[in-house]
Design an enzyme around this catalytic site. Sequence first.
Site, PDB file in Angstrom:
ATOM      1  N   GLY A 123     -20.148  -6.430  21.430  1.00 49.08           N
ATOM      2  CA  GLY A 123     -20.090  -7.226  22.649  1.00 49.08           C
ATOM      3  C   GLY A 123     -18.740  -7.061  23.316  1.00 49.08           C
ATOM      4  O   GLY A 123     -17.770  -6.647  22.665  1.00 49.08           O
ATOM      5  N   CYS A 175     -13.244  -9.596  16.291  1.00 48.83           N
ATOM      6  CA  CYS A 175     -13.056  -9.507  17.743  1.00 48.83           C
ATOM      7  C   CYS A 175     -12.221  -8.285  18.069  1.00 48.83           C
ATOM      8  O   CYS A 175     -11.220  -8.028  17.401  1.00 48.83           O
ATOM      9  CB  CYS A 175     -12.357 -10.770  18.242  1.00 48.83           C
ATOM     10  SG  CYS A 175     -12.113 -10.792  20.029  1.00 48.83           S
ATOM     11  N   LEU A 176     -12.637  -7.552  19.099  1.00 48.79           N
ATOM     12  CA  LEU A 176     -11.883  -6.356  19.494  1.00 48.79           C
ATOM     13  C   LEU A 176     -10.480  -6.713  19.992  1.00 48.79           C
ATOM     14  O   LEU A 176      -9.605  -5.854  19.998  1.00 48.79           O
ATOM     15  CB  LEU A 176     -12.652  -5.585  20.576  1.00 48.79           C
ATOM     16  CG  LEU A 176     -13.998  -5.009  20.118  1.00 48.79           C
ATOM     17  CD1 LEU A 176     -14.749  -4.424  21.300  1.00 48.79           C
ATOM     18  CD2 LEU A 176     -13.804  -3.963  19.026  1.00 48.79           C
ATOM     19  N   GLN A 178     -11.683  -9.647  28.354  1.00 45.49           N
ATOM     20  CA  GLN A 178     -10.972  -8.776  27.413  1.00 45.49           C
ATOM     21  C   GLN A 178     -10.441  -7.501  28.064  1.00 45.49           C
ATOM     22  O   GLN A 178      -9.567  -6.848  27.518  1.00 45.49           O
ATOM     23  CB  GLN A 178     -11.904  -8.386  26.253  1.00 45.49           C
ATOM     24  CG  GLN A 178     -12.218  -9.559  25.337  1.00 45.49           C
ATOM     25  CD  GLN A 178     -13.224  -9.159  24.281  1.00 45.49           C
ATOM     26  OE1 GLN A 178     -14.431  -9.118  24.549  1.00 45.49           O
ATOM     27  NE2 GLN A 178     -12.748  -8.833  23.086  1.00 45.49           N
ATOM     28  N   HIS A 189     -19.788 -16.139  21.151  1.00 46.04           N
ATOM     29  CA  HIS A 189     -18.438 -15.565  21.049  1.00 46.04           C
ATOM     30  C   HIS A 189     -17.982 -15.054  22.429  1.00 46.04           C
ATOM     31  O   HIS A 189     -16.853 -15.306  22.852  1.00 46.04           O
ATOM     32  CB  HIS A 189     -18.481 -14.435  20.004  1.00 46.04           C
ATOM     33  CG  HIS A 189     -17.223 -13.658  19.844  1.00 46.04           C
ATOM     34  ND1 HIS A 189     -16.473 -13.667  18.676  1.00 46.04           N
ATOM     35  CD2 HIS A 189     -16.589 -12.783  20.674  1.00 46.04           C
ATOM     36  CE1 HIS A 189     -15.434 -12.857  18.818  1.00 46.04           C
ATOM     37  NE2 HIS A 189     -15.478 -12.295  20.015  1.00 46.04           N
ATOM     38  N   GLU A 190     -18.882 -14.355  23.129  1.00 48.44           N
ATOM     39  CA  GLU A 190     -18.527 -13.789  24.442  1.00 48.44           C
ATOM     40  C   GLU A 190     -18.382 -14.882  25.495  1.00 48.44           C
ATOM     41  O   GLU A 190     -17.505 -14.813  26.358  1.00 48.44           O
ATOM     42  CB  GLU A 190     -19.579 -12.773  24.905  1.00 48.44           C
ATOM     43  CG  GLU A 190     -19.870 -11.616  23.959  1.00 48.44           C
ATOM     44  CD  GLU A 190     -18.641 -10.912  23.436  1.00 48.44           C
ATOM     45  OE1 GLU A 190     -17.564 -11.011  24.067  1.00 48.44           O
ATOM     46  OE2 GLU A 190     -18.749 -10.273  22.381  1.00 48.44           O
ATOM     47  N   HIS A 239     -15.013 -16.304  25.326  1.00 48.33           N
ATOM     48  CA  HIS A 239     -14.004 -15.476  26.009  1.00 48.33           C
ATOM     49  C   HIS A 239     -13.937 -15.816  27.499  1.00 48.33           C
ATOM     50  O   HIS A 239     -12.851 -15.908  28.072  1.00 48.33           O
ATOM     51  CB  HIS A 239     -14.339 -13.983  25.874  1.00 48.33           C
ATOM     52  CG  HIS A 239     -13.869 -13.339  24.607  1.00 48.33           C
ATOM     53  ND1 HIS A 239     -12.538 -13.324  24.212  1.00 48.33           N
ATOM     54  CD2 HIS A 239     -14.537 -12.637  23.660  1.00 48.33           C
ATOM     55  CE1 HIS A 239     -12.428 -12.643  23.076  1.00 48.33           C
ATOM     56  NE2 HIS A 239     -13.629 -12.226  22.705  1.00 48.33           N
TER      57      HIS A 239
HETATM   58  O1  GNR Z   1     -17.668  -6.220  17.863  1.00 52.22           O
HETATM   59  C1  GNR Z   1     -17.729  -7.435  17.638  1.00 52.22           C
HETATM   60  N1  GNR Z   1     -18.329  -7.887  16.504  1.00 52.22           N
HETATM   61  C2  GNR Z   1     -18.602  -9.212  16.263  1.00 52.22           C
HETATM   62  C3  GNR Z   1     -18.992  -9.565  14.983  1.00 52.22           C
HETATM   63  C4  GNR Z   1     -19.311 -10.869  14.680  1.00 52.22           C
HETATM   64  C5  GNR Z   1     -19.253 -11.826  15.659  1.00 52.22           C
HETATM   65  C6  GNR Z   1     -18.847 -11.492  16.939  1.00 52.22           C
HETATM   66  C7  GNR Z   1     -18.538 -10.197  17.243  1.00 52.22           C
HETATM   67  S1  GNR Z   1     -18.083  -9.780  18.872  1.00 52.22           S
HETATM   68  C8  GNR Z   1     -17.096  -8.377  18.586  1.00 52.22           C
HETATM   69  C9  GNR Z   1     -16.693  -7.731  19.894  1.00 52.22           C
HETATM   70  C10 GNR Z   1     -15.829  -8.683  20.688  1.00 52.22           C
HETATM   71  O2  GNR Z   1     -14.683  -8.903  20.449  1.00 52.22           O
HETATM   72  N2  GNR Z   1     -16.406  -9.306  21.655  1.00 52.22           N
HETATM   73  O3  GNR Z   1     -15.711 -10.208  22.366  1.00 52.22           O
HETATM   74 NI    NI Z   2     -14.191 -10.983  21.067  1.00 50.49          NI
END
Ligand code: GNR
Ligand code: NI
Length: 167
Positions: free
Chosen positions: A46, A91-92, A51, A133-134, A137
């Site tokens: 995601g 998270c990236l 980001q 999660h997104e 952000h």
């Molecule tokens: O790549 C991602 N893997 C992930 C794994 C578990 C829960 C959420 C994520 S999102 C993350 C990519 C990211 O940072 N999205 O904002």
């Molecule tokens: Ni993230």
Amino acid sequence: MAILPILQYPDERLHKVAKKIERVDDSIRKLVRNMAETMYAAPGIGLAATQVDKHIQLIVLDVSEKHDDLKVFINPVLLESLGEEESEEGCLSVPGIYEKVRRAERISVGALDENGKQFTLDAVGLLAVCIQHEMDHLQGHVFVERLSHLKQTRIRAKLKKQRRETL
Ligand code: GNR
Ligand code: NI
């Protein structure tokens, strides 16, 4: 197409609140393609516009194994959330850190797709986790901020050490 630079925690720009997208036009579709390319290259499941330092309500996501199920959410709204579940997240913007986070188990989301068409989606499991999660952000929240202050301090120290070692 282009790979976009991903902001790294702690960066105050990750705390900006994303604005609603008024018109889904070609500039938005171009950003969608570049965000998708950036997400697949990372690799990640995601990516929120926040980001890549674009503070608009746009998310791309693909939790499929074959990376052939890109989902685009513009102006997403949480319509319903049910239950609670804890699962490990990464998270990236916080590379190398994985921690358990408690979130809703099932959700229903409404959004526009890349053609400006409205849809709703019911999600469970990894898809539900990733959407939440997104959406965090877009509100300026990084998952580590849902953890205890002690854990946050340890994470910042670990990231500093990681970055010294990769310089
Ligand atoms: O790549 C991602 N893997 C992930 C794994 C578990 C829960 C959420 C994520 S999102 C993350 C990519 C990211 O940072 N999205 O904002
Ligand atoms: Ni993230």
